[in-house]
Motif scaffolding. Structure first.
Motif: not given
Length: 435
Positions: A31-43, A325-330, A376-386
């Motif tokens: 459930i958490a993994i499925i939610g993480a992928y849809f959260q990635l898509m939303r954010n 992939l989800p963790v890369v995009f927070n 400066y503000p950063v866009l949502r879902g910006t990979p952590g290292i960037l």
């Protein structure tokens, strides 16, 4: 010393509450993994202020019908998974507790659902935020997981003390099911009565349990402070809350906080074309999100890299791969739950210490004019290292520093990974002896 620490952590892991919590988190991993992928898509995709949306210029290239459908589906699935995660956690926590003592786990799970739903109802009465749902979302969300786990564990313990022994069989006759239902009546009634007392207390005292509003003051203090000592202390509190399953403060932190100090920094940078000499160099919003947490890269992504490099445990390797992939995009909840990191005593110290080390090193680098403050503000879902790269308006030194910091995080986690493997091996050996 290492052996003593391993034995201590092994003893903690063997406590019934930790065994129940970890089994609950593991069963909720899909459930958490499925939610993480849809959260990635939303954010990161279906949001106008997201990273991928703007990089790929979806405002011009994506048809409106696809965008609206994607936004509807992703938001709906995030609510169905993470929005009701507490419900699932309470159910399975009660089940595993009751099963541990050979009691009726199904009845215990359903009782825990009733208790947490009543608490969510009581918590929502008098809410002035305009929430149309009769149940408080703050209690049922993944951010309030600790409360759900505790409710399930307490209900399971009530079944342990008041319930009758129950043996699982492949097929139950109606008469046996009826007897099983009668046997569950006493512990279920006591559990629900306890839930009624808790719910009435919440309503009468107007307690907002696990409400995100409760943590706004903490988040504001972290983001608005320019005192490094205070930031470190508050960061330890935030990381501890996240480790025990209260994720509201950490999720609310960002480097685009709207406050007087942040606006002063941004105005200075825009006026002078540089952020090097902003008036508030050590602002919490400019340190914690870009360097301490890196959107999850500081601990989560570093741990994934170690698992994929070492490749000693096939199950952990599969968890790391599917969450990469989800963790890369927070979007970290899939890995936090599936590993699990939450309430894992082995990962307690690195989960708290590594972000603190990152902030101290970043502060030293800013003081020495090695890197520029992130204003400066950063866009949502910006990979952590960037994050620090874009937060400093494209300063390449900031990017190199973040990469080096991430490598340091991996190095600090390596001995912890070895210790974790020893403890897991010890647990398997003990479980085999018990069997």
């Amino acid at each position: 010393m290492v052996d003593k620490l391993a034995n201590l952590l092994l003893t903690i892991r063997r406590l019934s509450i930790f065994r129940v919590f970890q089994r609950t988190l593991v069963i909720l991993m899909p459930i958490a993994i499925i939610g993480a992928y849809f959260q990635l898509m939303r954010n990161a995709v279906f949001s106008p202020d997201s990273f991928i949306y703007n990089i790929l210029n979806f405002d011009e290239t994506m048809p409106d019908d696809i965008w609206y459908a994607g936004a509807f589906i992703s938001s709906g699935m995030v609510r169905a998974t993470f929005g009701l995660f507490g419900l699932y956690a309470a159910y399975f926590s009660a089940r595993y507790t009751a099963r541990l003592y050979k009691k009726d786990s199904t009845s215990a799970g359903m009782t825990a659902v009733i208790v947490i739903m009543f608490c969510a109802y009581a918590n929502n009465l008098g809410d002035t935020t305009g929430n149309r749902s009769p149940f408080s979302a703050s209690i049922l969300k993944v951010n309030a997981m600790l409360l759900a786990l505790l409710i399930g564990y307490v209900v399971g313990q009530i079944f342990h003390w008041l319930g009758k022994d129950h043996e699982l069989i492949e097929f139950e006759h109606t008469s046996r099911i009826r007897k099983r239902a009668w046997d569950a009546l006493l512990p279920a009634s006591v559990s629900i009565f306890g839930g009624l007392i808790l719910g009435v207390s919440i309503y009468e005292l107007q307690i907002r349990i696990m409400s995100s509003d409760t943590f706004k003051t903490l988040v504001a203090q972290v983001e608005n402070s320019n005192n490094l000592f205070k930031i470190i202390l508050l960061l330890i509190v935030v990381m501890f809350l996240s480790w025990i399953g209260i994720g509201y403060p950490l999720n609310a932190l960002s480097n685009s906080a709207v406050n007087t100090a942040a606006m002063a920094n941004l105005n200075y940078a825009l006026k002078h074309g540089s952020a090097w000499d902003v008036p508030h160099k050590f602002l919490g919003s400019s340190l914690v999100y870009p360097y301490a947490w890196m959107g999850g890269a500081s601990v989560g992504l570093a741990l994934i890299v170690i698992i994929l490099l070492v490749r000693e445990n096939k199950q952990n390797e599969n968890i790391a791969k599917i969450n990469l992939l989800p963790v890369v995009f927070n979007s970290n909840w899939g890995f936090m739950v599936g590993m699990p990191i939450i309430l894992n005593p082995v990962l307690f110290l690195p989960f708290i210490i590594i972000p603190v080390v990152n902030v101290l090193l970043a502060s030293a680098a800013i003081a020495l004019h090695i890197i520029a403050p992130c204003v400066y503000p950063v866009l949502r879902g910006t990979p952590g290292i960037l994050i620090s790269f874009f937060g400093s308006n494209g300063n390449w030194v900031n990017l190199v520093f973040s990469i080096l910091l991430f490598i340091l995080d991996i190095v600090m986690l390596i001995p912890i990974g070895s210790l974790g493997q020893r403890i897991e091996k010890g647990l398997r050996e003990r479980e085999q002896k018990n069997e």
